[in-house]
Motif scaffolding. Structure first.
Motif, short mmCIF file in Angstrom:
data_model
loop_
_atom_site.label_atom_id
_atom_site.label_comp_id
_atom_site.label_asym_id
_atom_site.label_seq_id
_atom_site.Cartn_x
_atom_site.Cartn_y
_atom_site.Cartn_z
N LYS A 228 41.98 19.67 -68.03
CA LYS A 228 40.82 19.14 -67.31
C LYS A 228 40.67 19.82 -65.95
N VAL A 229 39.43 19.99 -65.52
CA VAL A 229 39.12 20.60 -64.23
C VAL A 229 39.26 19.54 -63.13
N SER A 230 39.86 19.91 -62.04
CA SER A 230 40.08 18.99 -60.92
C SER A 230 38.88 18.96 -59.98
N SER A 231 38.77 17.85 -59.27
CA SER A 231 37.67 17.69 -58.31
C SER A 231 38.15 17.97 -56.89
N ALA A 232 37.19 18.32 -56.05
CA ALA A 232 37.50 18.65 -54.65
C ALA A 232 37.98 17.41 -53.90
N VAL A 233 38.78 17.66 -52.89
CA VAL A 233 39.24 16.60 -51.99
C VAL A 233 38.20 16.48 -50.87
N ASP A 234 37.70 15.27 -50.65
CA ASP A 234 36.68 15.04 -49.62
C ASP A 234 37.29 14.90 -48.23
N ILE B 293 41.23 14.60 -46.07
CA ILE B 293 42.70 14.61 -46.09
C ILE B 293 43.17 13.40 -45.30
N ASP B 294 43.47 12.33 -46.04
CA ASP B 294 43.91 11.09 -45.41
C ASP B 294 45.39 10.87 -45.73
N ASP B 295 45.90 9.69 -45.37
CA ASP B 295 47.32 9.41 -45.59
C ASP B 295 47.71 9.49 -47.06
N SER B 296 46.82 9.06 -47.96
CA SER B 296 47.17 9.10 -49.38
C SER B 296 47.31 10.55 -49.87
N ILE B 297 46.49 11.45 -49.36
CA ILE B 297 46.59 12.87 -49.73
C ILE B 297 47.87 13.46 -49.16
N LEU B 298 48.18 13.13 -47.91
CA LEU B 298 49.42 13.63 -47.29
C LEU B 298 50.65 13.12 -48.04
N GLU B 299 50.62 11.85 -48.48
CA GLU B 299 51.73 11.30 -49.25
C GLU B 299 51.84 12.00 -50.60
N LEU B 300 50.70 12.29 -51.22
CA LEU B 300 50.69 13.00 -52.50
C LEU B 300 51.34 14.38 -52.33
N ILE B 301 50.94 15.11 -51.29
CA ILE B 301 51.49 16.45 -51.05
C ILE B 301 53.00 16.38 -50.80
N ASP B 302 53.42 15.36 -50.07
CA ASP B 302 54.85 15.17 -49.82
C ASP B 302 55.59 14.92 -51.14
N SER B 303 55.03 14.08 -51.99
CA SER B 303 55.63 13.81 -53.31
C SER B 303 55.67 15.07 -54.15
N MET B 304 54.60 15.85 -54.11
CA MET B 304 54.56 17.10 -54.87
C MET B 304 55.68 18.04 -54.44
N ASN C 163 63.05 31.90 -46.70
CA ASN C 163 63.58 30.55 -46.67
C ASN C 163 62.52 29.61 -47.21
N SER C 164 62.97 28.46 -47.67
CA SER C 164 62.02 27.49 -48.22
C SER C 164 61.02 27.07 -47.15
N ASN C 165 59.76 27.34 -47.41
CA ASN C 165 58.67 26.92 -46.55
C ASN C 165 57.49 26.61 -47.46
N ILE C 166 57.17 25.35 -47.58
CA ILE C 166 56.12 24.94 -48.50
C ILE C 166 54.76 25.07 -47.81
N ILE C 167 53.86 25.76 -48.51
CA ILE C 167 52.48 25.91 -48.05
C ILE C 167 51.62 25.00 -48.91
N ALA C 168 50.91 24.08 -48.28
CA ALA C 168 50.00 23.20 -48.99
C ALA C 168 48.58 23.71 -48.80
N MET C 169 47.84 23.76 -49.90
CA MET C 169 46.45 24.22 -49.87
C MET C 169 45.56 23.18 -50.54
N VAL C 170 44.58 22.73 -49.80
CA VAL C 170 43.62 21.76 -50.32
C VAL C 170 42.30 22.50 -50.57
N ASN C 171 41.74 22.28 -51.74
CA ASN C 171 40.50 22.95 -52.17
C ASN C 171 40.60 24.48 -52.06
#
Length: 166
Positions: free
Chosen positions: A15-21, A23-34, A68-76
């Motif tokens: 399935k195709v994903s939808s854009a993030v409108d 970046i709130d706490d729930s998105i930040l928590e999701l990225i942390d979990s990821m 070294n481990s450095n996680i890059i998070a990319m939204v949309n």
């Protein structure tokens, strides 16, 4: 929240994903979990759809290039330009555990536009293997798995792998 990695042939992965409108706490928590899930599973990249979240979010770990481990998070994220092809290589995926297949249509150089965690637009150039990892993860946002990109011979090998690993 407790997420698990979806594995092939789960239809949710197509399935195709939808854009993030926003970046709130729930998105930040999701990225942390990821990030925790990716590292726990020895991954170097993860897309939100791989854990059942149809949002355009990916993370990549610079360990992919020996740093070294450095996680890059990319939204949309979206690829805004690309050049030349990367050499044929074996690709694997946390959603297709145990199988590696040859992919030859990845680009060596890409420029990606995305939102960072502060909702600032970034436009960054990536090359070589890190470029490949980012392309792989962006594919997940569009419902594409690396096994969709392997050649006919590799697809036969994949079918055999699936049969042997039922």
């Amino acid at each position: 929240m407790d997420y698990k990695i979806l594995t092939y042939p789960d239809k949710e992965l197509k399935k195709v994903s939808s854009a993030v409108d926003k970046i709130d706490d729930s998105i930040l928590e999701l990225i942390d979990s990821m990030g925790r899930i990716m590292l726990k599973n020895n991954g170097i990249g993860l897309a939100a759809p791989q854990i059942g979240i149809k949002k355009r979010i990916i993370i990549v770990d610079e360990r992919a290039i020996g740093a070294n481990s450095n996680i890059i998070a990319m939204v949309n994220p979206k690829i805004v330009s690309y050049e030349s092809f990367y050499e044929e290589h074996d690709e694997g995926c946390l959603s297709v555990p145990g199988f590696y297949g040859k992919v030859n249509d990845r680009r060596r150089y890409i420029k990606v536009q995305y939102l960072d965690l502060k909702e600032q637009v970034q436009e960054v150039e990536f090359d070589n293997f890190l470029s490949v990892v980012i392309q792989h993860e962006i594919d997940h946002l569009n419902g594409i798995l690396f096994v969709d990109r392997i050649n006919f011979v590799e697809k036969l090998r994949f079918k055999k792998f699936l049969k042997e690993n039922k």
